[in-house]
Design an enzyme around this catalytic site. Structure first.
Site, PDB file in Angstrom:
ATOM      1  N   GLY A 328       0.579  -1.149  -0.020  1.00 25.98           N
ATOM      2  CA  GLY A 328      -0.007  -0.051  -0.038  1.00 25.98           C
ATOM      3  C   GLY A 328       0.897   1.269   0.139  1.00 25.98           C
ATOM      4  O   GLY A 328       2.041   1.240  -0.607  1.00 25.98           O
ATOM      5  N   SER A 329       0.404   2.291   0.706  1.00 22.09           N
ATOM      6  CA  SER A 329       1.068   3.536   0.762  1.00 22.09           C
ATOM      7  C   SER A 329       2.635   3.640   1.254  1.00 22.09           C
ATOM      8  O   SER A 329       3.291   4.599   1.097  1.00 22.09           O
ATOM      9  CB  SER A 329       0.384   4.547   1.508  1.00 22.09           C
ATOM     10  OG  SER A 329      -0.940   4.699   0.745  1.00 22.09           O
ATOM     11  N   THR A 330       2.812   2.564   2.159  1.00 23.03           N
ATOM     12  CA  THR A 330       4.264   2.432   2.470  1.00 23.03           C
ATOM     13  C   THR A 330       5.332   2.382   1.456  1.00 23.03           C
ATOM     14  O   THR A 330       6.469   2.538   1.556  1.00 23.03           O
ATOM     15  CB  THR A 330       4.237   1.144   3.501  1.00 23.03           C
ATOM     16  OG1 THR A 330       4.044   0.018   2.581  1.00 23.03           O
ATOM     17  CG2 THR A 330       3.323   1.255   4.581  1.00 23.03           C
ATOM     18  N   ILE A 331       4.889   2.148   0.124  1.00 21.34           N
ATOM     19  CA  ILE A 331       5.580   2.006  -1.079  1.00 21.34           C
ATOM     20  C   ILE A 331       5.946   3.283  -1.612  1.00 21.34           C
ATOM     21  O   ILE A 331       6.874   3.483  -2.432  1.00 21.34           O
ATOM     22  CB  ILE A 331       5.425   1.021  -2.117  1.00 21.34           C
ATOM     23  CG1 ILE A 331       6.508   0.244  -2.750  1.00 21.34           C
ATOM     24  CG2 ILE A 331       4.426   1.503  -2.887  1.00 21.34           C
ATOM     25  CD1 ILE A 331       7.042  -0.591  -1.726  1.00 21.34           C
ATOM     26  N   LYS A 332       5.087   4.312  -1.354  1.00 20.67           N
ATOM     27  CA  LYS A 332       5.341   5.524  -1.820  1.00 20.67           C
ATOM     28  C   LYS A 332       6.585   6.248  -1.623  1.00 20.67           C
ATOM     29  O   LYS A 332       7.135   7.051  -2.799  1.00 20.67           O
ATOM     30  CB  LYS A 332       4.241   6.370  -1.579  1.00 20.67           C
ATOM     31  CG  LYS A 332       2.813   5.947  -2.168  1.00 20.67           C
ATOM     32  CD  LYS A 332       1.682   6.976  -1.490  1.00 20.67           C
ATOM     33  CE  LYS A 332       0.511   6.416  -2.016  1.00 20.67           C
ATOM     34  NZ  LYS A 332      -0.843   7.146  -1.300  1.00 20.67           N
TER      35      LYS A 332
END
Length: 489
Positions: A328-332
């Site tokens: 999810g957004s942890t990859i951004k």
């Protein structure tokens, strides 16, 4: 006057004497032959085969008995004891001294509480161990059970109560997925172990640190020559070579931080990993729920083990190292860094977020979390507000192959190098991966959602912690590690 027709013959002294002499000679010769035979046999046993029978005699009188080394202890980085050894007693049988196994087991069950699981494990060991080796039947006897057996000890030849050190985990389930546990050596273990190094050893590391560092924790076996009586009981020790204890291990984890991490979940299931980016030290490693490793040490019962396996919460599953989740957004942050380093955008370049993103020529919308969007945002703002639109377009501008190749630098798609072993690789999506694993082509929309860590992405909490540590260290980080230091026992 009547005269008898049958007259008794007169005795012949000379003939009788000759017969007696012949019989005496035969008797003498037979006696001499017996004496010669006995003397020859005596010479054969006492002279010619003296060394052989002396060795056999000594082997019956003197036994070589292994001394099991004390297993190394395990501490956290501050010296809190995580894995300890405590004294206990166990019941052992020696194969070559037990005449009737079934009767012996039946008699023992009449005086001691030996369950079916213990009998089953004992029979499995009985088939694989050598005749002269002691085979444990029941572990952790109470003082009352030791006394009960002592009263009836004379009935059971080849059976004895033996003191030993057993493993204990003071923190219970708090470190279950880090420390792991030791358990009884089974047939599979016996097939691969060095019989000399593990002579007399009954337990071996089965998971976690206990398994990863088994060779260092085990130590080196010692030996002693003991004199025994006809029943195999030890009379005295003739010679002794002491065992060398295993190494004491100090781990990078901190017991206080580990407990605080567990408390933060407030009873919920999940995983957490904390890594010091300066050196790769794993400060906390949490997988919830955990399990109590203590019952595994001396053989967990079938019913209890089945309950753990069937539990919907899967306490035996290491979520931190093997749980696969969409990042999810942890990859951004990693996508944003890739955009900069690949020269696709500058940090100050702005992207309009209207609340939805469309690929050119397509009607499908990929929505942002905020209805109406965030307006014009640069990289800093898009990270602060987690703007999906920015990263949708960033992934499309880079392309899935360059983006995937860049993510390899942070360890995505591969197991970490943590000294725990067996962690999952996850999935780093790419055209090549999809073709190799699913024999399908890659679609442009899959690139869009890959930019926000969705679609085929699969990472473990440990992978994310490692990647974040590398990011914090400017890409010059260290592989995660659990062993901090070691000390000879």
């Amino acid at each position: 006057m009547a005269i008898s027709r049958h007259r008794r013959p007169l005795r012949d002294p000379q003939a009788e004497h000759a017969l007696f002499r012949r019989r005496a000679l035969v008797g003498f010769l037979l006696s001499m032959l017996a004496l010669v035979t006995l003397a020859g046999r005596f010479a054969w046993l006492q002279v010619i085969r003296h060394e052989e029978y002396l060795t056999r005699s000594e082997a019956n009188r003197i036994k070589l008995r292994p001394i099991v080394p004390a297993r190394g202890l395990i501490y956290d980085r501050s010296g809190h004891l995580l894995a300890d050894n405590v004294p206990a007693y166990r019941l052992e049988l020696v194969r070559e001294q037990v005449a009737d196994l079934e009767q012996t087991l039946l008699g023992l069950r009449e005086i001691l509480p030996i369950d079916d699981d213990e009998i089953e494990r004992f029979r499995a060991s009985w088939k694989t161990q050598r005749r002269f080796q002691s085979i444990p039947l029941k572990f952790r006897l109470t003082e009352a059970q030791v006394a009960t057996f002592a009263v009836s000890r004379h009935r059971f030849r080849g059976v004895d109560v033996v003191p030993y050190l057993t493993r204990r985990y003071p923190y219970g389930d708090l470190f279950s997925h880090v420390i792991g546990y030791v358990s009884r050596i089974d047939a599979d273990d016996s097939a691969t172990l060095d019989p000399a190094r593990y002579s007399g050893t009954t337990h071996i590391g089965k998971s976690g640190i206990e398994r990863q560092y088994e060779s260092r924790l085990h130590g080196d076996v010692g030996f002693e020559h003991v004199e025994v009586n006809a029943e195999g009981r030890t009379l005295r020790v003739l010679e002794r070579t002491p065992a060398a204890s295993g190494e004491h291990l100090y781990l990078t984890v901190d017991a206080g931080l580990q407990q605080a991490s567990v408390d933060a979940f407030e009873g919920q299931h999940g995983a957490a990993v904390a890594i010091d980016p300066r050196n790769g030290d794993v400060l906390a490693f949490v997988s919830l729920p955990g399990y109590d490793p203590n019952p595994f040490v001396n053989g967990i019962g079938h019913a209890d083990y089945a309950a753990l396996l069937k539990s919907e919460s899967r306490p035996l599953f290491n979520r931190a190292a093997n749980g696969g989740y969409e990042p999810g957004s942890t990859i951004k942050p990693f996508v944003g860094l890739a955009v900069l380093e690949l020269g696709v955008r500058r940090a100050e370049d702005k992207v309009l977020s209207t609340g939805a993103y469309r690929l050119p020529g397509q009607e499908r919308e990929y929505r942002d979390w905020r209805k109406g969007g965030h307006g014009y945002v640069d990289l800093r703002e898009s990270l602060a507000q987690s703007v999906n639109t920015y990263f949708y377009s960033a992934a499309v501008d880079m392309g899935i192959e360059p983006m995937s190749a860049y993510m390899v630098r942070f360890g995505f798609g591969s197991p970490t190098e943590i000294d725990l072993g067996g962690d999952a690789a996850g999935v780093l999506p790419s055209r090549e991966w999809k073709r190799a694993t699913r024999n399908l082509i890659w679609y442009p929309g899959e690139t869009v959602i890959a930019g926000i860590g969705q679609g085929f992405w699969v990472t473990t909490p440990l992978q994310l912690a490692q990647a974040t540590s590398l990011l914090a260290a400017g890409g010059r980080g260290f592989p995660p590690r659990l062993l901090y230091a070691a000390q000879h026992g």
